[in-house]
Design a protein around this motif. Structure first.
Motif, PDB file in Angstrom:
ATOM      1  N   THR A 131      18.878  10.831 -22.847  1.00  0.00           N
ATOM      2  CA  THR A 131      19.995   9.902 -22.725  1.00  0.00           C
ATOM      3  C   THR A 131      20.090   9.340 -21.324  1.00  0.00           C
ATOM      4  O   THR A 131      20.427   8.175 -21.124  1.00  0.00           O
ATOM      5  N   ALA A 132      19.747  10.130 -20.341  1.00  0.00           N
ATOM      6  CA  ALA A 132      19.784   9.625 -18.968  1.00  0.00           C
ATOM      7  C   ALA A 132      18.818   8.474 -18.797  1.00  0.00           C
ATOM      8  O   ALA A 132      19.078   7.529 -18.057  1.00  0.00           O
ATOM      9  N   GLY A 133      17.678   8.538 -19.508  1.00  0.00           N
ATOM     10  CA  GLY A 133      16.726   7.440 -19.399  1.00  0.00           C
ATOM     11  C   GLY A 133      17.271   6.161 -19.991  1.00  0.00           C
ATOM     12  O   GLY A 133      17.028   5.066 -19.498  1.00  0.00           O
ATOM     13  N   VAL A 134      18.030   6.274 -21.086  1.00  0.00           N
ATOM     14  CA  VAL A 134      18.600   5.093 -21.718  1.00  0.00           C
ATOM     15  C   VAL A 134      19.732   4.523 -20.897  1.00  0.00           C
ATOM     16  O   VAL A 134      19.873   3.319 -20.728  1.00  0.00           O
ATOM     17  N   LEU A 135      20.570   5.392 -20.352  1.00  0.00           N
ATOM     18  CA  LEU A 135      21.741   4.952 -19.605  1.00  0.00           C
ATOM     19  C   LEU A 135      21.511   5.139 -18.109  1.00  0.00           C
ATOM     20  O   LEU A 135      22.279   5.804 -17.429  1.00  0.00           O
ATOM     21  N   ALA A 136      20.440   4.563 -17.625  1.00  0.00           N
ATOM     22  CA  ALA A 136      20.108   4.701 -16.214  1.00  0.00           C
ATOM     23  C   ALA A 136      21.098   3.918 -15.381  1.00  0.00           C
ATOM     24  O   ALA A 136      21.750   2.989 -15.863  1.00  0.00           O
ATOM     25  N   PRO A 137      21.252   4.272 -14.102  1.00  0.00           N
ATOM     26  CA  PRO A 137      22.130   3.506 -13.214  1.00  0.00           C
ATOM     27  C   PRO A 137      21.726   2.039 -13.193  1.00  0.00           C
ATOM     28  O   PRO A 137      20.564   1.695 -13.367  1.00  0.00           O
ATOM     29  N   LEU A 138      22.702   1.183 -12.938  1.00  0.00           N
ATOM     30  CA  LEU A 138      22.466  -0.250 -13.026  1.00  0.00           C
ATOM     31  C   LEU A 138      21.374  -0.720 -12.075  1.00  0.00           C
ATOM     32  O   LEU A 138      20.577  -1.589 -12.413  1.00  0.00           O
ATOM     33  N   ASP A 139      21.300  -0.160 -10.871  1.00  0.00           N
ATOM     34  CA  ASP A 139      20.359  -0.682  -9.901  1.00  0.00           C
ATOM     35  C   ASP A 139      18.920  -0.336 -10.237  1.00  0.00           C
ATOM     36  O   ASP A 139      17.998  -0.825  -9.604  1.00  0.00           O
ATOM     37  N   SER A 140      18.706   0.567 -11.249  1.00  0.00           N
ATOM     38  CA  SER A 140      17.337   0.865 -11.640  1.00  0.00           C
ATOM     39  C   SER A 140      16.890   0.029 -12.830  1.00  0.00           C
ATOM     40  O   SER A 140      15.752   0.093 -13.245  1.00  0.00           O
ATOM     41  N   ARG A 141      17.813  -0.734 -13.429  1.00  0.00           N
ATOM     42  CA  ARG A 141      17.445  -1.571 -14.543  1.00  0.00           C
ATOM     43  C   ARG A 141      16.775  -2.841 -14.035  1.00  0.00           C
ATOM     44  O   ARG A 141      17.053  -3.309 -12.942  1.00  0.00           O
ATOM     45  N   PRO A 142      15.907  -3.430 -14.873  1.00  0.00           N
ATOM     46  CA  PRO A 142      15.259  -4.658 -14.423  1.00  0.00           C
ATOM     47  C   PRO A 142      16.263  -5.779 -14.279  1.00  0.00           C
ATOM     48  O   PRO A 142      17.079  -6.011 -15.166  1.00  0.00           O
TER      49      PRO A 142
ATOM     50  N   LEU B 194       3.498 -13.132 -12.461  1.00  0.00           N
ATOM     51  CA  LEU B 194       3.316 -12.463 -13.750  1.00  0.00           C
ATOM     52  C   LEU B 194       4.105 -11.160 -13.822  1.00  0.00           C
ATOM     53  O   LEU B 194       4.585 -10.782 -14.899  1.00  0.00           O
ATOM     54  N   GLU B 195       4.249 -10.475 -12.692  1.00  0.00           N
ATOM     55  CA  GLU B 195       5.067  -9.254 -12.682  1.00  0.00           C
ATOM     56  C   GLU B 195       6.518  -9.567 -13.032  1.00  0.00           C
ATOM     57  O   GLU B 195       7.212  -8.764 -13.649  1.00  0.00           O
ATOM     58  N   MET B 196       6.995 -10.748 -12.630  1.00  0.00           N
ATOM     59  CA  MET B 196       8.376 -11.125 -12.925  1.00  0.00           C
ATOM     60  C   MET B 196       8.602 -11.311 -14.425  1.00  0.00           C
ATOM     61  O   MET B 196       9.747 -11.310 -14.878  1.00  0.00           O
ATOM     62  N   GLN B 197       7.525 -11.490 -15.183  1.00  0.00           N
ATOM     63  CA  GLN B 197       7.670 -11.619 -16.627  1.00  0.00           C
ATOM     64  C   GLN B 197       8.230 -10.349 -17.255  1.00  0.00           C
ATOM     65  O   GLN B 197       8.748 -10.382 -18.371  1.00  0.00           O
ATOM     66  N   ARG B 198       8.127  -9.242 -16.555  1.00  0.00           N
ATOM     67  CA  ARG B 198       8.643  -7.980 -17.080  1.00  0.00           C
ATOM     68  C   ARG B 198      10.167  -7.907 -17.012  1.00  0.00           C
ATOM     69  O   ARG B 198      10.774  -7.049 -17.649  1.00  0.00           O
ATOM     70  N   ARG B 199      10.757  -8.781 -16.216  1.00  0.00           N
ATOM     71  CA  ARG B 199      12.201  -8.777 -16.069  1.00  0.00           C
ATOM     72  C   ARG B 199      12.838  -9.734 -17.071  1.00  0.00           C
ATOM     73  O   ARG B 199      12.166 -10.565 -17.685  1.00  0.00           O
ATOM     74  N   ALA B 200      14.137  -9.595 -17.266  1.00  0.00           N
ATOM     75  CA  ALA B 200      14.848 -10.433 -18.221  1.00  0.00           C
ATOM     76  C   ALA B 200      14.859 -11.885 -17.742  1.00  0.00           C
ATOM     77  O   ALA B 200      15.142 -12.165 -16.577  1.00  0.00           O
ATOM     78  N   ALA B 201      14.540 -12.784 -18.650  1.00  0.00           N
ATOM     79  CA  ALA B 201      14.521 -14.206 -18.304  1.00  0.00           C
ATOM     80  C   ALA B 201      14.579 -15.018 -19.587  1.00  0.00           C
ATOM     81  O   ALA B 201      14.177 -14.558 -20.650  1.00  0.00           O
ATOM     82  N   SER B 202      15.051 -16.256 -19.460  1.00  0.00           N
ATOM     83  CA  SER B 202      15.048 -17.166 -20.594  1.00  0.00           C
ATOM     84  C   SER B 202      13.622 -17.629 -20.872  1.00  0.00           C
ATOM     85  O   SER B 202      12.724 -17.502 -20.025  1.00  0.00           O
ATOM     86  N   GLN B 203      13.410 -18.204 -22.060  1.00  0.00           N
ATOM     87  CA  GLN B 203      12.083 -18.705 -22.398  1.00  0.00           C
ATOM     88  C   GLN B 203      11.662 -19.816 -21.445  1.00  0.00           C
ATOM     89  O   GLN B 203      10.493 -19.920 -21.070  1.00  0.00           O
ATOM     90  N   ARG B 204      12.606 -20.637 -21.025  1.00  0.00           N
ATOM     91  CA  ARG B 204      12.286 -21.704 -20.082  1.00  0.00           C
ATOM     92  C   ARG B 204      11.802 -21.144 -18.754  1.00  0.00           C
ATOM     93  O   ARG B 204      10.818 -21.627 -18.177  1.00  0.00           O
ATOM     94  N   ILE B 205      12.459 -20.107 -18.261  1.00  0.00           N
ATOM     95  CA  ILE B 205      12.040 -19.500 -17.000  1.00  0.00           C
ATOM     96  C   ILE B 205      10.690 -18.826 -17.164  1.00  0.00           C
ATOM     97  O   ILE B 205       9.836 -18.885 -16.264  1.00  0.00           O
ATOM     98  N   ARG B 206      10.449 -18.194 -18.307  1.00  0.00           N
ATOM     99  CA  ARG B 206       9.147 -17.553 -18.538  1.00  0.00           C
ATOM    100  C   ARG B 206       8.026 -18.588 -18.480  1.00  0.00           C
ATOM    101  O   ARG B 206       6.971 -18.340 -17.897  1.00  0.00           O
TER     102      ARG B 206
END
Length: 420
Positions: free
Chosen positions: A104-115, A158-170
């Motif tokens: 559960t700790a892995g799922v609910l990680a602190p905000l600053d560790s999320r992408p 390309l590494e930034m593709q791993r982070r959340a982004a809209s399709q336009r930004i991708r």
């Protein structure tokens, strides 16, 4: 009911439409093992302020997508007198779960560790770095350090593709990666490392396809034509230049059409097809006249204009046996090449020397060719320019083997070759 301006601003910076944010949210919820239940209407309620405090799971997904708290996104929890605020309960529950289970700790990680999310400002910063590399190329030409920096820039995009982004930004990230990779290819091409250039170009063409970027596609085909020329595969050079002509951007921007036609003209000239070469030059000039002077264009194409077309005309005219016309075109090019394009000015000067030599003006051509070394005095001479000077020297000793000025130039050439 007041609109949520903070959320609207965050969506704008990230390049999200309401539908795209819903998709990103549902992807994040599924990643956390939950059902994706966010719709366009859900997001619209958030934006308009109709919903001021999302469901806990949706709120956690929002925080993960944007990399900040729900409060920073303009949401406010409801006041419940006599009861702890829900956010406090959520924090306490998360602390308990982290203490009791690693899963559960892995799922609910602190905000600053999320992408965190990727927005248009990130894309702009990447393109600024690309512009810096192009400015270096304009002055010094292709070299390994520039090539490696360009490859690194593509990897970062390309590494930034791993982070959340809209399709336009991708798609924009893929476009930036394609441009960085094409820059690496161009640097290898200018340094005459043809195998590395081909590898980069194949990769850049793939990335340009993912980006659906016709400008990047044209750039790659233009470089493929130059690579084929270096390998003396002149039929392939024409085929690649015609592939550049077929890209969608040539129908929207005549400047790119002009560049593609000019590159085709060189291929025809190398094949000895005089009429086709002159016809392509004519198309290139007609298209350039139609081009708007200052629409937004990428930095890599800043070199191309009337001066560069004159420089290409000099190449074509010399190849089809018109050295006097080639000399005139070279002078026109040199009178207009911007000062920051030092490498291009040196190349045009070497072409002028060849045109003069082919008219048997040996002394003048040697003086002109020697000025190339002065232009590049503060930098190593790129491989493509070294090869062109080698062509000049071979023609010089063929046409004037016993000329004292030719022997003097040969001594200077060997000295500069060792320096480069």
């Amino acid at each position: 009911m007041l609109p949520n301006q903070e959320l609207t601003q965050a969506m704008t910076e990230a390049g999200f439409t309401q539908s795209e944010l819903a998709d990103a949210m549902n992807a994040r919820l599924r990643l956390d093992g939950c059902e994706g239940t966010v719709s366009d209407r859900t997001v619209r309620y958030w934006v308009t302020g109709k919903t001021r405090w999302p469901h806990p799971r949706q709120r956690a997904a929002l925080e993960a997508v944007f990399g900040c708290t729900a409060a920073e996104l303009g949401f406010t929890p409801p006041s419940r007198p006599g009861h702890p605020r829900e956010s406090e309960q959520h924090v306490e529950r998360r602390t308990f779960l982290i203490a009791t289970t690693g899963t559960t700790a892995g799922v609910l990680a602190p905000l600053d560790s999320r992408p965190s999310t990727v927005g248009i400002s990130d894309v702009i910063r990447l393109r600024d770095g690309l512009d810096d590399l192009m400015a270096l190329d304009d002055t010094r030409g292709g070299h390994e350090s520039l090539e490696h920096s360009a490859v690194s820039g593509a990897s970062k995009a390309l590494e930034m593709q791993r982070r959340a982004a809209s399709q336009r930004i991708r798609q924009r990230l893929f476009s930036v990666a394609a441009d960085f990779t094409a820059t690496a290819a161009w640097s290898a091409l200018d340094a005459r490392h043809s195998d590395r250039a081909e590898q980069h170009l194949n990769r850049a063409l793939y990335l340009a396809g993912l980006a659906q970027d016709p400008v990047a596609e044209l750039r790659v085909w233009n470089s493929f034509a130059m690579l084929a020329h270096q390998r003396q595969d002149f039929n392939q050079a024409v085929d690649s230049a015609q592939a550049a002509q077929a890209t969608a951007i040539t129908r929207r921007d005549p400047l790119f059409a002009s560049l593609a036609h000019a590159r085709t003209a060189i291929g025809h000239a190398n094949l000895g097809d005089r009429q086709a070469a002159l016809r392509s030059l004519g198309y290139a000039r007609e298209a350039l006249i139609k081009a708007e002077p200052l629409p937004p264009r990428p930095s890599w194409v800043a070199f191309y204009g009337s001066a560069e077309l004159n420089a290409i005309t000099a190449i074509v005219r010399d190849r089809i046996g018109d050295p006097a016309e080639a000399e005139a075109a070279s002078h026109q090019a040199l009178s207009a090449i911007p000062v920051q394009f030092r490498r291009n000015r040196a190349l045009a000067t070497a072409r002028l020397a060849l045109a003069q030599l082919h008219q048997r003006d040996v002394e003048q051509s040697c003086d002109t060719a020697a000025s190339v070394f002065s232009l590049m005095a503060t930098s190593p001479i790129p491989g493509r320019m070294r090869s062109l000077l080698g062509d000049y020297y071979r023609d010089l000793i063929t046409l004037a083997p016993k000329s004292p000025v030719a022997r003097e130039w040969g001594d200077r050439y060997r000295l500069e070759w060792s320096r480069a």
